[in-house]
Design a protein around this motif. Sequence first.
Motif, PDB file in Angstrom:
ATOM      1  N   HIS B  68       1.063  -1.117   0.062  1.00  0.00           N
ATOM      2  CA  HIS B  68      -0.024   0.325   0.020  1.00  0.00           C
ATOM      3  C   HIS B  68       0.793   1.216  -0.029  1.00  0.00           C
ATOM      4  N   SER B  72      -1.342   3.997  -4.222  1.00  0.00           N
ATOM      5  CA  SER B  72      -2.433   3.228  -4.361  1.00  0.00           C
ATOM      6  C   SER B  72      -3.835   3.376  -3.329  1.00  0.00           C
ATOM      7  N   GLY B  73      -3.586   4.462  -2.493  1.00  0.00           N
ATOM      8  CA  GLY B  73      -4.637   4.842  -1.734  1.00  0.00           C
ATOM      9  C   GLY B  73      -4.381   5.706  -0.581  1.00  0.00           C
ATOM     10  N   GLY B 408      -9.493  -0.543   2.752  1.00  0.00           N
ATOM     11  CA  GLY B 408      -8.261  -0.391   1.790  1.00  0.00           C
ATOM     12  C   GLY B 408      -7.482   0.968   2.132  1.00  0.00           C
ATOM     13  N   TYR B 409      -7.615   1.128   3.402  1.00  0.00           N
ATOM     14  CA  TYR B 409      -6.953   2.411   3.833  1.00  0.00           C
ATOM     15  C   TYR B 409      -5.527   1.967   4.690  1.00  0.00           C
ATOM     16  N   GLU B 432      -5.178  15.626  -0.791  1.00  0.00           N
ATOM     17  CA  GLU B 432      -6.411  14.738  -0.732  1.00  0.00           C
ATOM     18  C   GLU B 432      -7.622  15.563  -1.370  1.00  0.00           C
ATOM     19  N   THR B 436     -12.198  12.105  -1.089  1.00  0.00           N
ATOM     20  CA  THR B 436     -11.371  11.134  -0.469  1.00  0.00           C
ATOM     21  C   THR B 436     -11.617  11.310   0.986  1.00  0.00           C
TER      22      THR B 436
END
Lengths: 126, 487
Positions: B68, B72-73, B408-409, B432, B436
């Motif tokens: 990650h 990607s996030g 997914g964080y 961000e 988001t």
Amino acid sequence: MNTPKELRYSEEHEWVQVEGEKVRIGISDFAQSELGDIVFVELPEVGDEITVNEPFGSVESVKTVSELYAPVSGKVVEINEELNDSPEFVNESPYEKAWMVVVELSDSSEVDKLMTAEQYEEMIKE
Amino acid sequence: MHKEDQPLIFELSTPGRVGYSLPEMDVSETDLSELLPEGFLREEEPELPEASELDIMRHYTALSKRNHGVDSGFYPLGSCTMKYNPKMNENVARFNGFAHLHPLQDESSVQGALELMYDLQEHLIEITGMDEVTLQPAAGAHGEWTGLMMIRAFHEANGDHNRTKVIVPDSAHGTNPASATVAGFETITVKSDENGLVDLKDLKKVVGEDTAALMLTNPNTLGLFEENILEMAEIVHGAGGKLYYDGANLNAVMSKARPGDMGFDVVHLNLHKTFTGPHGGGGPGSGPVGVKADLIPFLPKPIVTKQDGVYKFDYDRPQSIGRVKPFYGNFGINVRAYTYIRTMGPDGLKAVTEYAVLNANYMMRRLAEYYDLPFNRHCKHEFVLSGKRQKKLGVRTLDIAKRLLDFGYHPPTIYFPLNVEEAIMIEPTETESKETLDAFIDVMIQIAKEAEENPEVVQEAPHSTVVGRLDETTAARKPILRYQKAE
């Protein structure tokens, strides 16, 4: 939370058991539950002098490393070497198997300044 | 293949398979035993994995998919400033004139690179309000140590040999006391007051003739601006000590306020945080250190200087603490930081700060209804919540962090700072979007509700990751540090 009546407690969550001119020291049940699973205990050596309110070792849990603050001043005459291999004793048996050091008091009046079990329970309620 | 069954590269090995082809040897071969003493020669061949190029590519690509990163996030890791790293930086760092330099090249052939270093020094001087900068330190903690060694050299040069103590607040980054210890100082802790700021009364108590320095982040690790900083500087300077600024939180004040104007004598910056060097995967970082005039003689050498339009390394610095890193610092990261500063410009850097602070305050206010907010005031670039309310329901901050993985964080920083119970430290950064932030806030609200209605789902998280909850305790108590081949 277990807080044995016969022990005295410091604001930094150490317990003290008086044994004549010596005291046995460990950390409270409340402290171990706040820290979580203990993975390493660092203790002073026999012969070291410890000073009240100053760090004399540390405990490392999965989430943090915390210093152990001396509840009294004196000379370390015994350490619990079993904690090297079995830090989990601190979680499982904070008042029995996980005593940390025995200290020869240099000023026995320091013990009187520590909290009673009732006072300590009152403090951790907050 | 099941995704959790990704074998180790050693397990993919097939005897005799090769993934490379080397050109024919064009020098004569010498027996190793003629070159090395017997004790240093190995008796068995090393068991290196044998695999084809394609196998290797697939193996590492599969592993990389489990990673990650900012690309990607969302990655709101408090105090780490996980902002987007513009790809423009990568283009510039790959210019031939930067990427293909040799560190021992003659100065006359690397004037462009030296110019970049010089200009970067100048930009950082302007941004921090200091008088000179070294680009050598490899990262933040290295910068702290470098700064403290200079402070030590300064006191010693003044015949002031009893300044053995460095004061740090109880909310400090763990690296502060660690750096102070490595630099040979004793650490003294100063308490925070009920507003989460350094307690001035306590500070007055602990400063004295033995004070070498006070180390501080501003804003502090609670994301709060130390509004008494001028008074604190007076107290420390009055006692003859120096003020050290940990630049970890510079993203909150950059181009708005300068550590030099607040009274700081030494500043380190994390170019890999504030100035978009890629980090989180092991760096490398870059931790330049700026100083006020009276500390300039002690800077590590060399420093890049400019004379009649020619750039050179200045080694003639007799009071320097010496070199703190081979060659000239992490040059590639410094190129990226320079590119970022030039791309943003002064107005851009101001906007960075404004958005970083706005984003953090927006999130803090929306989440304050669902989580305890120990210090209810405007924050800067980050804020700290407490999981106290959830703890009463049997859900710990660690569980909340693990549950975030299911969505997914990357979780926020947890259990830090140490002066907040069950701390959750969130730093969104300026890069961000509101969408988001809202999506993450909604998930945090959902987790708060789960803690009340269905705590098991949080306590047992994560459920959707490649591996579930790790037994961190056994891993720490009984670590297996060496790969054992299955017989």
